[in-house]
Design a protein around this motif. Structure first.
Motif, PDB file in Angstrom:
ATOM      1  N   LEU A  43      -4.532   4.072  -0.436  1.00 28.62           N
ATOM      2  CA  LEU A  43      -3.685   4.619  -1.487  1.00 28.62           C
ATOM      3  C   LEU A  43      -2.475   3.724  -1.738  1.00 28.62           C
ATOM      4  O   LEU A  43      -2.113   3.473  -2.890  1.00 28.62           O
ATOM      5  CB  LEU A  43      -3.235   6.027  -1.107  1.00 28.62           C
ATOM      6  CG  LEU A  43      -2.539   6.851  -2.165  1.00 28.62           C
ATOM      7  CD1 LEU A  43      -3.463   7.094  -3.343  1.00 28.62           C
ATOM      8  CD2 LEU A  43      -2.096   8.173  -1.578  1.00 28.62           C
ATOM      9  N   ASP A  44      -1.874   3.214  -0.667  1.00 24.78           N
ATOM     10  CA  ASP A  44      -0.714   2.343  -0.809  1.00 24.78           C
ATOM     11  C   ASP A  44      -1.068   1.020  -1.478  1.00 24.78           C
ATOM     12  O   ASP A  44      -0.238   0.432  -2.171  1.00 24.78           O
ATOM     13  CB  ASP A  44      -0.071   2.075   0.555  1.00 24.78           C
ATOM     14  CG  ASP A  44       0.629   3.297   1.119  1.00 24.78           C
ATOM     15  OD1 ASP A  44       0.895   4.246   0.338  1.00 24.78           O
ATOM     16  OD2 ASP A  44       0.900   3.318   2.339  1.00 24.78           O
ATOM     17  N   ARG A  45      -2.292   0.544  -1.271  1.00 23.36           N
ATOM     18  CA  ARG A  45      -2.738  -0.689  -1.920  1.00 23.36           C
ATOM     19  C   ARG A  45      -3.212  -0.443  -3.351  1.00 23.36           C
ATOM     20  O   ARG A  45      -3.522  -1.392  -4.069  1.00 23.36           O
ATOM     21  CB  ARG A  45      -3.880  -1.318  -1.138  1.00 23.36           C
ATOM     22  CG  ARG A  45      -3.392  -2.040   0.102  1.00 23.36           C
ATOM     23  CD  ARG A  45      -4.504  -2.802   0.731  1.00 23.36           C
ATOM     24  NE  ARG A  45      -5.290  -1.859   1.531  1.00 23.36           N
ATOM     25  CZ  ARG A  45      -6.480  -2.099   2.025  1.00 23.36           C
ATOM     26  NH1 ARG A  45      -7.069  -3.237   1.810  1.00 23.36           N
ATOM     27  NH2 ARG A  45      -7.107  -1.193   2.742  1.00 23.36           N
ATOM     28  N   GLY A  46      -3.304   0.813  -3.751  1.00 18.91           N
ATOM     29  CA  GLY A  46      -3.739   1.141  -5.101  1.00 18.91           C
ATOM     30  C   GLY A  46      -5.248   1.192  -5.269  1.00 18.91           C
ATOM     31  O   GLY A  46      -5.736   1.247  -6.396  1.00 18.91           O
ATOM     32  N   GLU A  47      -5.997   1.178  -4.183  1.00 19.66           N
ATOM     33  CA  GLU A  47      -7.448   1.234  -4.258  1.00 19.66           C
ATOM     34  C   GLU A  47      -7.911   2.681  -4.357  1.00 19.66           C
ATOM     35  O   GLU A  47      -7.287   3.579  -3.811  1.00 19.66           O
ATOM     36  CB  GLU A  47      -8.071   0.600  -3.015  1.00 19.66           C
ATOM     37  CG  GLU A  47      -7.828  -0.878  -2.908  1.00 19.66           C
ATOM     38  CD  GLU A  47      -8.501  -1.476  -1.684  1.00 19.66           C
ATOM     39  OE1 GLU A  47      -9.573  -0.968  -1.280  1.00 19.66           O
ATOM     40  OE2 GLU A  47      -7.945  -2.431  -1.143  1.00 19.66           O
ATOM     41  N   GLU A  48      -9.008   2.882  -5.045  1.00 17.92           N
ATOM     42  CA  GLU A  48      -9.582   4.224  -5.157  1.00 17.92           C
ATOM     43  C   GLU A  48     -10.673   4.407  -4.113  1.00 17.92           C
ATOM     44  O   GLU A  48     -11.371   3.475  -3.762  1.00 17.92           O
ATOM     45  CB  GLU A  48     -10.191   4.425  -6.538  1.00 17.92           C
ATOM     46  CG  GLU A  48      -9.168   4.577  -7.630  1.00 17.92           C
ATOM     47  CD  GLU A  48      -9.820   4.985  -8.935  1.00 17.92           C
ATOM     48  OE1 GLU A  48     -10.730   5.831  -8.901  1.00 17.92           O
ATOM     49  OE2 GLU A  48      -9.413   4.449  -9.955  1.00 17.92           O
ATOM     50  N   LYS A  66       0.778  10.206  -6.137  1.00 13.66           N
ATOM     51  CA  LYS A  66      -0.308   9.262  -5.887  1.00 13.66           C
ATOM     52  C   LYS A  66      -1.538  10.050  -5.493  1.00 13.66           C
ATOM     53  O   LYS A  66      -1.747  10.331  -4.319  1.00 13.66           O
ATOM     54  CB  LYS A  66       0.050   8.310  -4.754  1.00 13.66           C
ATOM     55  CG  LYS A  66       1.202   7.405  -5.009  1.00 13.66           C
ATOM     56  CD  LYS A  66       1.382   6.543  -3.775  1.00 13.66           C
ATOM     57  CE  LYS A  66       2.537   5.605  -3.926  1.00 13.66           C
ATOM     58  NZ  LYS A  66       2.725   4.772  -2.733  1.00 13.66           N
ATOM     59  N   SER A 109      -5.303  10.552  -4.545  1.00 16.23           N
ATOM     60  CA  SER A 109      -6.468   9.757  -4.154  1.00 16.23           C
ATOM     61  C   SER A 109      -7.643  10.168  -5.024  1.00 16.23           C
ATOM     62  O   SER A 109      -7.592  11.144  -5.756  1.00 16.23           O
ATOM     63  CB  SER A 109      -6.776   9.948  -2.682  1.00 16.23           C
ATOM     64  OG  SER A 109      -6.971  11.293  -2.393  1.00 16.23           O
TER      65      SER A 109
END
Length: 110
Positions: free
Chosen positions: A54-59, A106, A108
């Motif tokens: 989540l912090d890296r912006g990945e789903e 944010k 997920s």
């Protein structure tokens, strides 16, 4: 006077931990990465992994594939794989709800 009857009391441990954080001024740092209370070790690993993604912006598109230990799955029998996947799915669902409640800005992957 110290409580000598219950030196391993859970409340005593929590109090010592709170005093340590207060002394170090570490409340802000630990609040950001605090793990859910009462979570099992496997749930904590999933929570940490989800938080990193989540912090890296990945789903998280395929949580079973992304969170499962591929080496472990390869060694398990069919029945053990089914149990492992069901446990992983339940842990993922619980930790996803926890993460979404802590970080509503944010979300997920659904």
């Amino acid at each position: 006077m110290a409580n000598v009857r219950h030196p391993d009391c859970a409340i005593r441990t929590l109090a010592h931990e709170a005093k340590r954080r207060l002394k170090e001024g570490a409340y802000d740092r630990e609040a950001a990465c605090a793990l859910p209370q009462g979570a099992s070790p496997s749930q904590k690993r999933i929570y940490i992994r989800l938080k990193e993604l989540l912090d890296r912006g990945e789903e998280v598109i395929n949580p079973i594939r992304q969170l499962a230990d591929a080496d472990l799955v390869a060694r398990l029998s069919h029945e053990e794989k089914q149990r492992y996947i069901l446990r992983l799915a339940a842990d993922y669902t619980a930790m996803k709800k926890e993460l979404d409640s802590r970080h509503p800005e944010k979300r997920s992957a659904r």
